[in-house]
Design a protein around this motif. Structure first.
Motif, PDB file in Angstrom:
ATOM      1  N   ALA A   1      -0.148  10.806 -23.253  1.00 10.74           N
ATOM      2  CA  ALA A   1       1.118  10.066 -23.279  1.00 10.74           C
ATOM      3  C   ALA A   1       2.258  11.010 -22.916  1.00 10.74           C
ATOM      4  N   GLY A   2       3.005  10.665 -21.892  1.00 11.55           N
ATOM      5  CA  GLY A   2       4.128  11.494 -21.463  1.00 11.55           C
ATOM      6  C   GLY A   2       3.720  12.717 -20.684  1.00 11.55           C
ATOM      7  N   SER A   3       2.448  12.804 -20.281  1.00 11.85           N
ATOM      8  CA  SER A   3       1.959  13.974 -19.552  1.00 11.85           C
ATOM      9  C   SER A   3       0.905  13.524 -18.541  1.00 11.85           C
TER      10      SER A   3
ATOM     11  N   PRO B   1       5.448  24.730 -13.920  1.00  7.71           N
ATOM     12  CA  PRO B   1       5.210  23.322 -13.591  1.00  7.71           C
ATOM     13  C   PRO B   1       5.994  22.391 -14.513  1.00  7.71           C
ATOM     14  N   GLN B   2       6.573  21.369 -13.894  1.00  4.36           N
ATOM     15  CA  GLN B   2       7.342  20.368 -14.629  1.00  4.36           C
ATOM     16  C   GLN B   2       6.710  18.995 -14.413  1.00  4.36           C
ATOM     17  N   ASN B   3       6.748  18.181 -15.444  1.00  2.00           N
ATOM     18  CA  ASN B   3       6.272  16.817 -15.373  1.00  2.00           C
ATOM     19  C   ASN B   3       7.184  16.019 -14.437  1.00  2.00           C
ATOM     20  N   ARG B   4       6.602  15.424 -13.411  1.00  2.28           N
ATOM     21  CA  ARG B   4       7.371  14.642 -12.439  1.00  2.28           C
ATOM     22  C   ARG B   4       7.216  13.158 -12.768  1.00  2.28           C
ATOM     23  N   GLU B   5       8.025  12.687 -13.668  1.00  2.00           N
ATOM     24  CA  GLU B   5       8.080  11.274 -14.040  1.00  2.00           C
ATOM     25  C   GLU B   5       6.711  10.708 -14.416  1.00  2.00           C
TER      26      GLU B   5
END
Length: 142
Positions: free
Chosen positions: A17-19, A43-47
């Motif tokens: 969830a959210g990842s 690394p960043q979560n892209r939506e």
């Protein structure tokens, strides 16, 4: 220049969830690029659909996104884009040459990381070819 790469791998395709899926894969690539001398962001979560990381320079940016596609043999996809800032217009030819050279080295470094036995069916594409017909127009290296 081929800057999109698809492949199959045993990296987990389960997200939380959210990842999105692929966090460990994105971290592996990120660490490998750093070890190769590229100063990429973490690394960043892209939506919630992919992971991205950036290589920022004064006049240009190289952006990579890692995502789970689940369309064999395009199980995973890394898209890499070169973006120019407005400063590029002031130093157009020298910046363009430098940026394209770095992009080539960057994609070669990704290719090296994907030569590990954990990766199969590695296919490189030009963005336009991928968008039009990914099953036919690919190469074994960038």
């Amino acid at each position: 220049m081929k800057t999109f790469v698809s492949f199959e791998s045993g990296f987990s395709h389960e997200g939380k969830a959210g990842s999105p899926p692929g966090k460990k894969l994105a971290q592996y690539l990120n660490e490998g690029l750093r070890n190769a001398g590229f100063q990429v962001s973490v690394p960043q979560n892209r939506e919630d659909w992919a992971w991205d990381f950036l290589l920022d320079k004064n006049c240009y940016r190289i952006e990579s996104m890692v995502g789970y596609v689940n369309d064999s043999p395009v199980q995973w996809l890394i898209t890499t884009h070169l973006h120019f800032s407005f400063w590029k217009n002031l130093f157009a030819s020298s910046v363009k040459i430098q940026a394209e050279s770095e992009l080539k080295s960057y994609c070669r470094a990704i290719h090296e990381l994907l030569s590990d036995s954990r990766f199969q069916t590695v296919r490189w594409y030009d963005q336009r070819d991928f968008d039009q017909n990914a099953t036919e127009k690919w190469a074994a290296s960038p």
